[in-house]
Scaffold this motif. Structure first.
Motif, PDB file in Angstrom:
ATOM      1  N   PRO A  18       0.791  -1.231   0.043  1.00 18.47           N
ATOM      2  CA  PRO A  18      -0.089  -0.145   0.014  1.00 18.47           C
ATOM      3  C   PRO A  18       0.936   1.276  -0.044  1.00 18.47           C
ATOM      4  CG  PRO A  18      -0.425  -1.537   1.992  1.00 18.47           C
ATOM      5  CD  PRO A  18       0.723  -1.959   1.243  1.00 18.47           C
ATOM      6  N   ILE A  19       0.412   2.416  -0.461  1.00 18.34           N
ATOM      7  CA  ILE A  19       1.116   3.748  -0.222  1.00 18.34           C
ATOM      8  C   ILE A  19       0.612   4.173   1.185  1.00 18.34           C
ATOM      9  CG2 ILE A  19       1.707   4.046  -2.418  1.00 18.34           C
ATOM     10  CD1 ILE A  19      -0.864   5.931  -2.681  1.00 18.34           C
ATOM     11  N   TYR A  20       1.827   4.304   1.872  1.00 14.10           N
ATOM     12  CA  TYR A  20       1.393   4.646   3.492  1.00 14.10           C
ATOM     13  C   TYR A  20       1.171   6.265   3.405  1.00 14.10           C
ATOM     14  CZ  TYR A  20       3.543   0.115   3.560  1.00 14.10           C
ATOM     15  OH  TYR A  20       3.992  -1.165   3.481  1.00 14.10           O
ATOM     16  N   TYR A  21       0.107   6.367   4.497  1.00 11.11           N
ATOM     17  CA  TYR A  21      -0.178   7.934   4.786  1.00 11.11           C
ATOM     18  C   TYR A  21       0.992   8.448   5.230  1.00 11.11           C
ATOM     19  CZ  TYR A  21      -4.962   7.013   4.269  1.00 11.11           C
ATOM     20  OH  TYR A  21      -6.199   6.712   3.720  1.00 11.11           O
ATOM     21  N   HIS A  77       5.853   2.157  11.729  1.00 15.51           N
ATOM     22  CA  HIS A  77       6.326   1.336  12.839  1.00 15.51           C
ATOM     23  C   HIS A  77       6.378   0.133  12.012  1.00 15.51           C
ATOM     24  CE1 HIS A  77       1.980   0.246  12.400  1.00 15.51           C
ATOM     25  NE2 HIS A  77       1.516   1.657  12.763  1.00 15.51           N
ATOM     26  N   GLY A 116       4.221  -2.445  12.260  1.00 21.64           N
ATOM     27  CA  GLY A 116       2.976  -2.732  11.386  1.00 21.64           C
ATOM     28  C   GLY A 116       3.019  -2.331  10.087  1.00 21.64           C
ATOM     29  N   THR A 117       3.533  -1.192   9.810  1.00 22.40           N
ATOM     30  CA  THR A 117       3.557  -0.906   8.468  1.00 22.40           C
ATOM     31  C   THR A 117       4.704  -1.223   7.549  1.00 22.40           C
ATOM     32  OG1 THR A 117       4.295   1.386   9.676  1.00 22.40           O
ATOM     33  CG2 THR A 117       2.221   1.487   8.123  1.00 22.40           C
ATOM     34  N   ASP A 151       1.228   8.122   0.469  1.00 27.24           N
ATOM     35  CA  ASP A 151      -0.049   8.915  -0.133  1.00 27.24           C
ATOM     36  C   ASP A 151      -0.230   9.933   0.437  1.00 27.24           C
ATOM     37  OD1 ASP A 151      -2.981   8.984  -0.713  1.00 27.24           O
ATOM     38  OD2 ASP A 151      -3.501   7.044   0.469  1.00 27.24           O
ATOM     39  N   TRP A 157      -8.756   8.113  -1.681  1.00 26.41           N
ATOM     40  CA  TRP A 157      -8.566   6.764  -1.975  1.00 26.41           C
ATOM     41  C   TRP A 157      -8.758   6.173  -3.275  1.00 26.41           C
ATOM     42  CZ3 TRP A 157      -6.905   2.227  -0.159  1.00 26.41           C
ATOM     43  CH2 TRP A 157      -6.541   2.127   1.287  1.00 26.41           C
ATOM     44  N   TYR A 198      -0.766   2.410  -8.437  1.00 29.05           N
ATOM     45  CA  TYR A 198      -0.324   1.191  -9.045  1.00 29.05           C
ATOM     46  C   TYR A 198      -0.173   1.214 -10.619  1.00 29.05           C
ATOM     47  CZ  TYR A 198      -1.805  -0.558  -4.512  1.00 29.05           C
ATOM     48  OH  TYR A 198      -1.782  -0.716  -3.024  1.00 29.05           O
ATOM     49  N   MET A 215      -1.100  -6.108   1.460  1.00 32.90           N
ATOM     50  CA  MET A 215      -1.889  -5.078   2.259  1.00 32.90           C
ATOM     51  C   MET A 215      -2.356  -5.823   3.526  1.00 32.90           C
ATOM     52  SD  MET A 215      -5.089  -5.143   0.192  1.00 32.90           S
ATOM     53  CE  MET A 215      -3.933  -5.933  -1.112  1.00 32.90           C
ATOM     54  N   GLY A 216      -2.741  -4.898   4.562  1.00 32.44           N
ATOM     55  CA  GLY A 216      -3.259  -5.132   5.807  1.00 32.44           C
ATOM     56  C   GLY A 216      -4.637  -5.522   5.591  1.00 32.44           C
ATOM     57  N   GLU A 268      -7.426  -4.196   7.111  1.00 31.75           N
ATOM     58  CA  GLU A 268      -8.475  -3.441   7.152  1.00 31.75           C
ATOM     59  C   GLU A 268      -8.414  -2.669   5.636  1.00 31.75           C
ATOM     60  OE1 GLU A 268      -5.503  -2.896   7.417  1.00 31.75           O
ATOM     61  OE2 GLU A 268      -4.880  -0.540   7.513  1.00 31.75           O
ATOM     62  N   HIS A 324      -2.733  -9.401   4.741  1.00 31.69           N
ATOM     63  CA  HIS A 324      -2.176  -9.801   5.849  1.00 31.69           C
ATOM     64  C   HIS A 324      -2.967  -9.450   7.482  1.00 31.69           C
ATOM     65  CE1 HIS A 324      -0.037  -6.169   7.157  1.00 31.69           C
ATOM     66  NE2 HIS A 324       0.625  -6.207   5.953  1.00 31.69           N
ATOM     67  N   TRP A 351      -2.956  -8.410  11.518  1.00 33.62           N
ATOM     68  CA  TRP A 351      -2.296  -6.966  12.208  1.00 33.62           C
ATOM     69  C   TRP A 351      -1.308  -7.523  13.488  1.00 33.62           C
ATOM     70  CZ3 TRP A 351      -4.068  -1.554  13.212  1.00 33.62           C
ATOM     71  CH2 TRP A 351      -4.284  -0.899  11.994  1.00 33.62           C
ATOM     72  N   LEU A 352      -0.546  -6.390  13.639  1.00 32.58           N
ATOM     73  CA  LEU A 352       0.190  -6.855  14.741  1.00 32.58           C
ATOM     74  C   LEU A 352      -0.082  -6.229  16.072  1.00 32.58           C
ATOM     75  CD1 LEU A 352       3.843  -6.848  12.699  1.00 32.58           C
ATOM     76  CD2 LEU A 352       2.409  -8.915  13.177  1.00 32.58           C
TER      77      LEU A 352
END
Ligand code: MSP
Length: 514
Positions: free
Chosen positions: A10-13, A19, A21-22, A50, A225, A232, A256-257, A259, A286, A288-289
């Motif tokens: 994903p492209i991260y905010y 962290h 998780g990302t 993002d 979004w 991509y 991606m995660g 959610e 995947h 979540w941690l």
């Protein structure tokens, strides 16, 4: 079409600091990308940030900066962490780049001309933190179900995407392509969600300006979004370099995660259908941690940063732990203690000691020179069979993104090599001149086993594999092609080896209780 192996995160905010998780998604994508390059595939591995949306606009306003200046000043939080984690992405896309705005404009125009985008009015809830439109029925005690934050009532004229008209085609596609959405449990959730009925999606906003303007109506910026998913396509020159696009699209994996699976498994495929483009081959959500059993959050102060763990354990131990400890499709819990245990048991002890004792013996008994292989006996045959089957099955597991299983298999091989060395007792053979050929054989096969292990761990621990490669007198592990290089016996007698420093110096046990 699509001969390039194309994998995305994903492209991260950009306003969230990365962290564990990302970093998890990006690390997994890196392992797959490195493995595919080893297999001789041309790879395009994309990650990025993002940068639009209300959340960024608000954060910038709070800092008294323009949104562009604000995102420019923080994007390095991401690029620095990827460098630290030895991430081999081929590109890094920012949604504020002109190449992205061009594609987003082109794409929305195409959908508008087709009649799949229309002007309507939206009235409902919006969560700025998650940049999500929400129904009253989705709220939990009046708050966002994802982040528990208060939501805003929005009443705007918006452009809508006719998602509803793709419901049947989507279901048919998912049915016909059982491995499109993974893991299977998530696929079932997506199917149930689609079956409840798809509403058209609001895809523009008028209440703020930080976004890509809709080319046909400049009062509107695209919903973040809608713009984000198009990264991509923009990174592979959609609508500009057709030859490149054709060779690269469709993506092999979108990772991606969980959610954000719906965006990737419902809205995105429908957008692609609307634009007459093929759908990605697989999307994988995947888990979540959590950290010591709790969700990571700034307010709890329990956010774990990759840099802190890398400083303590090193980059490859970081990479190993996150790929070994968790099953990619399900939630997992990070704890420093389990990381330390795995470090000491599996890295320092199983792998590190094996490497060091084999190379030490090669130095001591054969003056650091790889001896002749001799004729394999029963013990060698067992070892060779084990290595061959491990090479195949670990590759198969990796291709299914079962990283933890793949590593478990490789570690069974490490154990088998340790047993082989213990059983063959080269230190005893060394005492008997008459058994010199036996000693040669045992040392050769132990060294060859290390060569094979180095190749197998390379996607997970590239720097460690490279060190092992170097100790074995080999050059340029990045350009070695699998599976050919996993043929047993490719280590040439006469090659000079070296001992080098311990791969994973043992950490104090006492630290386990911290
Ligand atoms: N910007 C969107 C994605 C747009 S893709 C076209 C976004 N960004 S995000 O920064 O909020 O999250 C990105 C990824 O980080 C998601 O895949 C998410 O699942 C992952 N994670 C964030 N926290 C996580 C954990 N605690 N554990 C595992 N992954 C987590 O959503």
């Amino acid at each position: 079409m699509g001969e390039v192996f194309y994998i995305t995160t994903p492209i991260y905010y950009v306003n969230d600091v990365p962290h564990i998780g990302t970093a998890y998604t990006t690390l997994a994508a890196d392992v797959v990308a490195r493995f595919m390059r080893q297999q001789g595939r041309e790879v395009f591995f994309l990650t990025g940030v993002d940068e639009h949306g209300q959340k960024v606009a608000q954060a910038a306003a709070e800092k008294g900066e323009s949104p562009q200046a604000w995102v420019d000043s923080i994007v390095s939080h991401f690029t620095d962490v990827w460098e630290l984690l030895n991430i081999s992405n081929d590109d890094f896309i920012r949604t504020t780049e002109p190449r992205h705005a061009r594609v987003a404009g082109l794409f929305i125009d195409k959908l508008k001309e087709k009649g799949d985008v229309y002007l309507g009015s939206y009235e409902g809830w919006y969560c700025i933190h998650d940049e999500a439109f929400l129904l009253s029925s989705q709220l939990v005690e009046g708050a966002c179900p994802e982040c528990n934050r208060p939501v805003d009532w929005v009443k705007e004229e918006n452009y809508f995407f006719k998602l509803s008209s793709y419901q049947d085609r989507l279901l048919a596609y998912i049915e016909e392509h059982p491995d499109f959405i993974q893991p299977e449990s998530r696929r079932n959730e997506v199917v149930s969600f689609i079956n409840t009925g798809l509403a058209d999606q609001s895809i523009s906003r008028t209440s703020f300006t930080w976004g890509i303007p809709c080319p046909f109506d400049e009062r509107h910026v695209m919903y973040v979004w809608f713009d984000a998913l198009l990264n991509y396509l923009s990174a592979i020159d959609y609508g500009a370099d057709d030859a490149r696009f054709e060779r690269t699209w469709p993506a092999d994996w979108h990772l991606m995660g969980k959610e954000i699976l719906r965006f990737h498994a419902v809205i995105w495929p429908a957008m692609l259908m609307a634009a007459d483009l093929p759908l990605p081959r697989h999307v994988f959500a995947h888990g979540w941690l959590t950290v010591e059993g709790k969700k990571m959050s700034k307010s709890l102060g329990n956010v774990v940063r990759p840099a802190d763990l890398v400083e303590e354990f090193g980059v490859d131990a970081y990479r190993y732990y996150f790929m070994r400890e968790f099953s990619f499709g399900v939630d997992g819990n990070f704890s420093r203690r389990t990381m330390l245990r795995r470090y000491n048991a599996e890295l320092a002890n199983d792998l590190g000691n094996l490497e060091s004792r084999v190379l030490t013996m090669a130095g001591k008994y054969r003056d650091h020179v790889v001896p002749q292989p001799g004729v394999p006996g029963g013990e060698e045959s067992t070892l060779i069979d084990k290595a061959t089957s491990t090479g195949l099955s670990a590759a198969g597991k990796l291709e299914q993104l079962a990283f933890n299983d793949a590593l478990a298999e490789i570690w069974e091989l490490v154990h088998a090599v340790n047993r082989y060395v213990d059983f063959s007792a080269p230190w005893a053979l060394a005492k008997d001149e008459a058994r010199s050929a036996d000693l040669d054989r045992v040392l050769y096969n132990s060294l060859e086993a290390l060569r094979q292990i180095a190749l197998m761990i390379f996607p997970y621990m590239p720097a460690t594999a490279e060190k092992m490669w170097d100790h074995l007198g080999q050059q340029d592990i990045e350009s070695v092609a699998l599976p050919a290089a996993l043929e047993w016996g490719l280590l040439s007698p006469g090659t000079e080896t070296s001992r080098g420093e311990a791969l994973f110096p043992r950490k104090m046990e006492a630290a386990e209780d911290n």
